[in-house]
Design a protein around this motif. Sequence first.
Motif, PDB file in Angstrom:
ATOM      1  N   GLU A  42       0.789  -1.224   0.179  1.00 20.48           N
ATOM      2  CA  GLU A  42       0.050  -0.070  -0.015  1.00 20.48           C
ATOM      3  C   GLU A  42       0.929   1.189   0.040  1.00 20.48           C
ATOM      4  OE1 GLU A  42      -3.645  -1.945   2.722  1.00 20.48           O
ATOM      5  OE2 GLU A  42      -3.032   0.256   3.259  1.00 20.48           O
ATOM      6  N   GLY A  43       0.397   2.377  -0.148  1.00 16.62           N
ATOM      7  CA  GLY A  43       1.108   3.432  -0.195  1.00 16.62           C
ATOM      8  C   GLY A  43       1.098   4.102   1.185  1.00 16.62           C
TER       9      GLY A  43
ATOM     10  N   THR B   7      -1.939   3.093 -12.147  1.00 22.00           N
ATOM     11  CA  THR B   7      -1.947   1.914 -12.984  1.00 22.00           C
ATOM     12  C   THR B   7      -0.798   1.893 -13.882  1.00 22.00           C
ATOM     13  OG1 THR B   7      -3.303   2.964 -14.731  1.00 22.00           O
ATOM     14  CG2 THR B   7      -4.655   1.605 -12.879  1.00 22.00           C
ATOM     15  N   PRO B   8      -0.348   0.592 -14.066  1.00 22.11           N
ATOM     16  CA  PRO B   8      -0.553  -0.916 -13.181  1.00 22.11           C
ATOM     17  C   PRO B   8      -0.177  -0.763 -12.019  1.00 22.11           C
ATOM     18  CG  PRO B   8       1.061  -1.164 -14.883  1.00 22.11           C
ATOM     19  CD  PRO B   8       0.868   0.399 -14.860  1.00 22.11           C
ATOM     20  N   LYS B   9      -0.462  -1.929 -11.200  1.00 24.61           N
ATOM     21  CA  LYS B   9       0.026  -2.260  -9.926  1.00 24.61           C
ATOM     22  C   LYS B   9       1.664  -2.699  -9.825  1.00 24.61           C
ATOM     23  CE  LYS B   9      -1.211  -3.529  -5.102  1.00 24.61           C
ATOM     24  NZ  LYS B   9      -0.894  -2.168  -4.687  1.00 24.61           N
ATOM     25  N   VAL B  88       9.827   0.765  -6.517  1.00 25.90           N
ATOM     26  CA  VAL B  88       8.374   1.014  -6.293  1.00 25.90           C
ATOM     27  C   VAL B  88       8.079   2.508  -6.843  1.00 25.90           C
ATOM     28  CG1 VAL B  88       6.225   0.957  -4.911  1.00 25.90           C
ATOM     29  CG2 VAL B  88       8.041  -0.801  -4.946  1.00 25.90           C
ATOM     30  N   TYR B  89       7.176   3.018  -7.365  1.00 20.49           N
ATOM     31  CA  TYR B  89       6.850   4.414  -7.741  1.00 20.49           C
ATOM     32  C   TYR B  89       5.522   4.712  -7.188  1.00 20.49           C
ATOM     33  CZ  TYR B  89      10.863   3.950 -11.089  1.00 20.49           C
ATOM     34  OH  TYR B  89      12.358   3.771 -11.591  1.00 20.49           O
ATOM     35  N   GLY B 106       1.051   2.565  -5.232  1.00 22.83           N
ATOM     36  CA  GLY B 106       2.471   2.098  -5.755  1.00 22.83           C
ATOM     37  C   GLY B 106       2.498   1.138  -6.993  1.00 22.83           C
ATOM     38  N   THR B 107       3.490   1.477  -7.827  1.00 21.07           N
ATOM     39  CA  THR B 107       3.709   0.791  -8.867  1.00 21.07           C
ATOM     40  C   THR B 107       4.935  -0.020  -8.667  1.00 21.07           C
ATOM     41  OG1 THR B 107       2.400   2.036 -10.560  1.00 21.07           O
ATOM     42  CG2 THR B 107       3.801   0.485 -11.450  1.00 21.07           C
ATOM     43  N   ARG B 108       5.151  -1.305  -8.619  1.00 22.96           N
ATOM     44  CA  ARG B 108       6.062  -2.063  -8.595  1.00 22.96           C
ATOM     45  C   ARG B 108       6.766  -2.471 -10.093  1.00 22.96           C
ATOM     46  NH1 ARG B 108       9.104  -4.680  -4.612  1.00 22.96           N
ATOM     47  NH2 ARG B 108       7.296  -4.310  -3.078  1.00 22.96           N
ATOM     48  N   LEU B 109       7.749  -1.986 -10.387  1.00 24.29           N
ATOM     49  CA  LEU B 109       8.429  -1.991 -11.662  1.00 24.29           C
ATOM     50  C   LEU B 109       9.539  -2.971 -11.698  1.00 24.29           C
ATOM     51  CD1 LEU B 109       8.987  -1.195 -14.531  1.00 24.29           C
ATOM     52  CD2 LEU B 109      10.295   0.799 -13.817  1.00 24.29           C
TER      53      LEU B 109
END
Lengths: 113, 112
Positions: A42-43, B7-9, B88-89, B106-109
């Motif tokens: 989560e943020g 998006t995306p997660k 994570v962004y 967050g978006t995990r890249l």
Amino acid sequence: DQQVKQNSPSLSVQEGRISILNCDYTNSMFDYFLWYKKYPAEGPTFLISISSIKDKNEDGRFTVFLNKSAKHLSLHIVPSQPGDSAVYFCAAWATGTASKLTFGTGTRLQVTL
Amino acid sequence: DTAVSQTPKYLVTQMGNDKSIKCEQNLGHDTMYWYKQDSKKFLKIMFSYNNKELIINETVPNRFSPKSPDKAHLNLHINSLELGDSAVYFCAAGMGTGAIQYFGAGTRLSVL
């Protein structure tokens, strides 16, 4: 150059007891401080804040104390609950046109039964 | 009804590819941000936009280009992805200087 530091990467506290999370900063221009709580995947979620003109702010079980001369703030959680288990980030602003929120590295709090 | 949605997660891609992450906020706030959380869990600001205008650009490689089509959206486009971009962004929104910021999930890249 880390301007906001949380020197304890983790903390374990029993349910019902007090949790004290600490934060130190080096930039004397910081004038607003915040605590964020983060659960996995989560943020960060805003928890409580304090302006530099105050030395204490309270919200329910959460109290933040600021000691400007020591450049130190702390978050007290009383009583601690299992749902408080999370990573806590300290953050600071220096007011200005292009001011930005500077975060500490976080403290993982584990509240045990 | 999520206040800040990204998006995306999860995003898994190969080195050299170009990818975008989208962010939308329904809070009506005038400032939006992109943060990067690296492997050491350090959250660091990358960009901020106020009313579609770039305010902060923190020594980020120019392969990263934020785009704000309107006040409610701030997208992040990354060209020629590198292994070191894996992180994570987080997108965030706030009412400007000194205000509380509200974060997306967050978006995990992952760059392979």
